[in-house]
Design a protein around this motif. Sequence first.
Motif, mmCIF file in Angstrom:
data_model
loop_
_atom_site.group_PDB
_atom_site.id
_atom_site.type_symbol
_atom_site.label_atom_id
_atom_site.label_comp_id
_atom_site.label_asym_id
_atom_site.label_seq_id
_atom_site.Cartn_x
_atom_site.Cartn_y
_atom_site.Cartn_z
ATOM 1 N N PRO A 19 0.821 -1.223 0.000
ATOM 2 C CA PRO A 19 0.000 0.000 0.000
ATOM 3 C C PRO A 19 0.848 1.264 0.000
ATOM 4 C CG PRO A 19 0.083 -0.931 2.194
ATOM 5 C CD PRO A 19 0.774 -1.919 1.296
ATOM 6 N N ARG A 20 0.184 2.389 -0.229
ATOM 7 C CA ARG A 20 0.854 3.688 -0.155
ATOM 8 C C ARG A 20 1.372 3.936 1.253
ATOM 9 N NH1 ARG A 20 -1.470 7.658 -4.041
ATOM 10 N NH2 ARG A 20 -1.565 9.166 -2.348
ATOM 11 N N GLN A 21 2.493 4.630 1.332
ATOM 12 C CA GLN A 21 3.117 4.975 2.608
ATOM 13 C C GLN A 21 3.374 6.483 2.636
ATOM 14 O OE1 GLN A 21 3.720 2.808 5.092
ATOM 15 N NE2 GLN A 21 2.895 1.096 3.896
ATOM 16 N N PRO A 22 3.605 7.060 3.821
ATOM 17 C CA PRO A 22 3.905 8.498 3.877
ATOM 18 C C PRO A 22 5.152 8.854 3.077
ATOM 19 C CG PRO A 22 3.374 7.647 6.059
ATOM 20 C CD PRO A 22 3.533 6.451 5.167
ATOM 21 N N ALA A 23 5.115 10.005 2.410
ATOM 22 C CA ALA A 23 6.308 10.496 1.722
ATOM 23 C C ALA A 23 7.389 10.779 2.749
ATOM 24 C CB ALA A 23 5.979 11.762 0.935
ATOM 25 N N GLU A 24 8.663 10.550 2.367
ATOM 26 C CA GLU A 24 9.736 10.656 3.360
ATOM 27 C C GLU A 24 11.088 10.867 2.701
ATOM 28 O OE1 GLU A 24 9.248 6.877 5.252
ATOM 29 O OE2 GLU A 24 10.285 5.776 3.682
ATOM 30 N N TYR A 25 12.036 11.300 3.533
ATOM 31 C CA TYR A 25 13.439 11.394 3.155
ATOM 32 C C TYR A 25 14.156 10.247 3.858
ATOM 33 C CZ TYR A 25 11.797 16.099 2.110
ATOM 34 O OH TYR A 25 11.078 17.166 1.631
ATOM 35 N N PHE A 26 15.015 9.522 3.139
ATOM 36 C CA PHE A 26 15.568 8.306 3.740
ATOM 37 C C PHE A 26 17.089 8.202 3.711
ATOM 38 C CE2 PHE A 26 14.614 7.344 -0.686
ATOM 39 C CZ PHE A 26 15.757 6.696 -1.130
ATOM 40 N N GLY A 27 17.778 9.207 3.211
ATOM 41 C CA GLY A 27 19.230 9.146 3.200
ATOM 42 C C GLY A 27 19.827 10.451 2.698
ATOM 43 N N ALA A 28 21.147 10.585 2.860
ATOM 44 C CA ALA A 28 21.831 11.809 2.445
ATOM 45 C C ALA A 28 23.249 11.497 2.020
ATOM 46 C CB ALA A 28 21.834 12.827 3.588
ATOM 47 N N GLY A 29 23.843 12.407 1.275
ATOM 48 C CA GLY A 29 25.221 12.244 0.829
ATOM 49 C C GLY A 29 25.682 13.475 0.096
ATOM 50 N N ARG A 30 26.684 13.300 -0.752
ATOM 51 C CA ARG A 30 27.189 14.393 -1.581
ATOM 52 C C ARG A 30 27.299 13.921 -3.025
ATOM 53 N NH1 ARG A 30 29.357 19.064 0.423
ATOM 54 N NH2 ARG A 30 29.385 19.254 2.693
ATOM 55 N N ILE A 31 27.114 14.868 -3.951
ATOM 56 C CA ILE A 31 27.237 14.572 -5.371
ATOM 57 C C ILE A 31 28.707 14.326 -5.698
ATOM 58 C CG2 ILE A 31 26.892 15.438 -7.712
ATOM 59 C CD1 ILE A 31 24.319 14.851 -6.173
ATOM 60 N N GLY A 32 28.968 13.222 -6.379
ATOM 61 C CA GLY A 32 30.332 12.909 -6.798
ATOM 62 C C GLY A 32 30.575 13.324 -8.233
#
Length: 277
Positions: A19-32
């Motif tokens: 099913p649909r789930q809440p929208a979320e942010y799940f990780g971070a980093g830097r552009i290589g």
Amino acid sequence: MQPGEPFVYYRGVHRVSGPRQPAEYFGAGRIGEIRKDPDRANGWYCAIDDYQRFAVPVRAKVDGQNREQIPLNLWRDGVRDLDPAVYAAIMAEAGLAIGAEAVDDLVTPEPAAVAPITIEASEALIVPPRLIASSATAATGKSSPRRSARAKAVGDWAELTALAYLQTQIVGCRDCVHRAAQGETPGWDIDFINAAGVLQRVEVKGTVGAAFTGVELTANELAAAEAHGDDYWLCLVANCETAHPKVQMVQNPAAKLISGDWSARASLIAVTFSSKS
């Protein structure tokens, strides 16, 4: 997007399965490293450096409101700019400390001069929203001057492009003044004297998209448009930050609102706190 810039991963409500789930942010980093996609003319790849998956995803909404105040078309798959304050809040909730330099990396530098470009005049930069669903053309945009450092950079770039266009393409244009660059807010960004010796006022709106579904005008800009009629212009600049921007000049935008050709709705209300609060 440049190598070294910080980013966060976002996913919407849809999942591959279940099913649909809440929208979320799940990780971070830097552009290589960024490299061209050999199989697609407008495709690019980038490496991901210093990636950290969040132990617990960060919800995209706080008290029912999106953290990112952006146009609806920017929620699609792709890359979008993130307000530095929103980035800092997401990282803090994820339990990842960031230094001031990380936030600074999100602020777009001042736009470069627009000399090495070819500016094309157009009469087709306005696309009513109802036509978007049935159109297979390139992306469209809506100007949003208040929402992010990125939007300001696009707006500044558009103003420089408009200035170059007026000075090189408008016959008889003289005494061109970039009011916005001087910190002035008369209700337009640029003014000039036309061939008839009459002062013309130009409000500039820019988008990185190929056309506009609408623009945002401040109360000051709308009042100026109403006061100056045919001597007030809306300058639409599409394909910003490319080598081939397009410009459409719209005379007397206030008249289009009065006639019903265009419609308007309030998108921002100013609230002043009194001493009795």
